[in-house]
Scaffold this active site. Structure first.
Site: not given
Ligand code: NAD
Ligand code: DAU
Length: 339
Positions: A125-127, A153
């Site tokens: 992730t970019d985080e 995280y």
């Molecule tokens: P998500 O939370 O929607 O899904 C996570 C999945 O992993 C779920 O199906 C869960 O059951 C499974 N999981 C959790 N713990 C596990 C374990 N111990 N063993 C096996 N499976 C397990 O997550 P997402 O948003 O789809 O993100 C997927 C990946 O992409 C993550 O690694 C996250 O860090 C990365 N990522 C997410 C975003 C985003 O915007 N959502 C952006 C950049 C990177």
């Molecule tokens: O940048 C990549 C990341 O993006 C991934 O690595 C993470 O897995 C993914 O969850 C996401 O993280 P963020 O923290 O950016 O996403 P989230 O949707 O939780 O929040 C987006 C922004 O909105 C953040 O600045 C917090 C804000 N927010 C979020 C929620 C859930 C609110 O203001 N209100 C809310 O209720």
């Protein structure tokens, strides 16, 4: 080609499985997922009967189970999406993040070392780069930006990235890492900003914006992320990190207002609540490397992607209604009840 996709019952992993089965119909895809609160087997229903697909319920920290699966499947590649992914949950309970995101990653890579692999890909992730100031729009995250994390995280994801690069240097494991910005699209779990705001709007519930809502995220349609990973696992250079993002920076408050407008709901639903602890201000990816080396560019413009996403939530209440009717209600009350 036989690929183990971990975390494939979650948001991005499931979209990746659909992408791979469509684009590479001769590949075998084995989904390994523990089905935590974020995993949903019903998401994978459309591919369950595909003979090239297998689902295995397994925790990536379960070393014995993971080794057994490798013995059965002899995978050519592993793409690791499995993670605890929600920043707010990591602030409440870091431990499970350290276990899944760090120990789980190490367990998968140990299996790759033991049984041999053509490629281990870590979905990061970019985080891991921390955040950028709002008053420096000229700054972007490149692959050389130092790791500088803010939340449990992002720290757990950074720890995993360092381990992945160490396994490459120490053991010669053929790894790649992608660091992507915020994804949005179908099957996004309702705890995250965009689906939460869509679903709350549909119920005329308050829209909880953290702080002033001026934080900036760089949004990418999930299918564009899946295409990027497909390119990296096939053509990316081993040992390399690739940033993925589409120069689509938006303030949270603007996203929420846009969702209100699209659903014809009043902005008076917006409620400013206590800010997230350690809240990152701005994420912005420089995707030059993946563009120059692999020819990747995002295909879905935000205006189209958000329309498709909102429509998907309108059309797929059957998917999200059971989620928000269950344990999610306790989560919502704890997270937002007294905020
Ligand atoms: P998500 O939370 O929607 O899904 C996570 C999945 O992993 C779920 O199906 C869960 O059951 C499974 N999981 C959790 N713990 C596990 C374990 N111990 N063993 C096996 N499976 C397990 O997550 P997402 O948003 O789809 O993100 C997927 C990946 O992409 C993550 O690694 C996250 O860090 C990365 N990522 C997410 C975003 C985003 O915007 N959502 C952006 C950049 C990177
Ligand atoms: O940048 C990549 C990341 O993006 C991934 O690595 C993470 O897995 C993914 O969850 C996401 O993280 P963020 O923290 O950016 O996403 P989230 O949707 O939780 O929040 C987006 C922004 O909105 C953040 O600045 C917090 C804000 N927010 C979020 C929620 C859930 C609110 O203001 N209100 C809310 O209720």
């Amino acid at each position: 080609m036989n690929i183990i996709v971990t975390g494939g019952a979650g948001f991005i992993g499931s979209n990746f499985i659909f992408h791979m089965l469509k684009e590479h119909p001769d590949y075998r895809i084995v989904c390994l997922d523990a089905l935590t609160y974020a995993g949903n087997l019903s998401t994978l229903e459309p591919v369950m009967s595909n003979p090239n697909f297998r689902f295995v319920k397994l925790d990536i920290c379960d070393r014995e189970g993971v080794y057994k699966l490798f013995e059965e499947e002899h995978p050519d590649m592993v793409v690791n999406f499995a993670a605890e992914s929600h920043v707010d949950r990591s602030i409440e309970n870091p431990e499970v993040f350290l276990n899944t995101n760090i120990i789980g990653t190490a367990t998968l890579m140990d299996a790759c070392r033991k049984y041999g692999i053509k490629r281990y890909h870590q979905v990061s992730t970019d985080e891991v780069y921390g955040d950028l100031p709002l008053d420096r729009p000229d700054l972007f995250f490149t692959e050389e930006t130092p790791i500088h994390t803010s939340s449990p995280y992002s720290s757990s994801k950074a720890g995993a990235d360092l381990l992945v690069l160490a396994y490459h240097r120490t053991y010669g494991l053929p790894v790649t890492i992608s660091r992507c910005s915020n994804n949005y699209g179908p099957y996004h779990f309702p705890e995250k900003l965009i689906p939460l705001m869509i679903i709350n709007c549909l119920h005329d519930k308050p829209l909880p914006v953290y702080g002033e809502g001026l934080n900036v995220r760089d949004w990418l349609y999930v299918e564009d992320h899946c295409r990027a990973i497909d390119l990296i696992i096939h053509n990316g250079r081993v040992g390399e990190v690739y940033n993925v993002g589409g120069h689509n920076e938006m303030k949270n408050i603007d996203i929420v207002k846009l969702i209100c407008k699209a659903l014809d709901k009043p902005e008076s639903l917006i409620t400013h609540v206590t800010d997230r602890k350690g809240h990152d201000m701005r994420y912005a990816i420089d995707p030059t490397k993946i563009h120059n080396e692999l020819g990747w560019l995002p295909e879905t413009k935000f205006a189209d992607g958000i329309k498709k996403t909102i429509q998907w939530y309108l059309d797929n209440e059957d998917w999200w209604q059971p989620i928000i009717s269950g344990e999610y209600q306790n989560y919502y009350e704890e997270m937002y009840g007294n905020r």
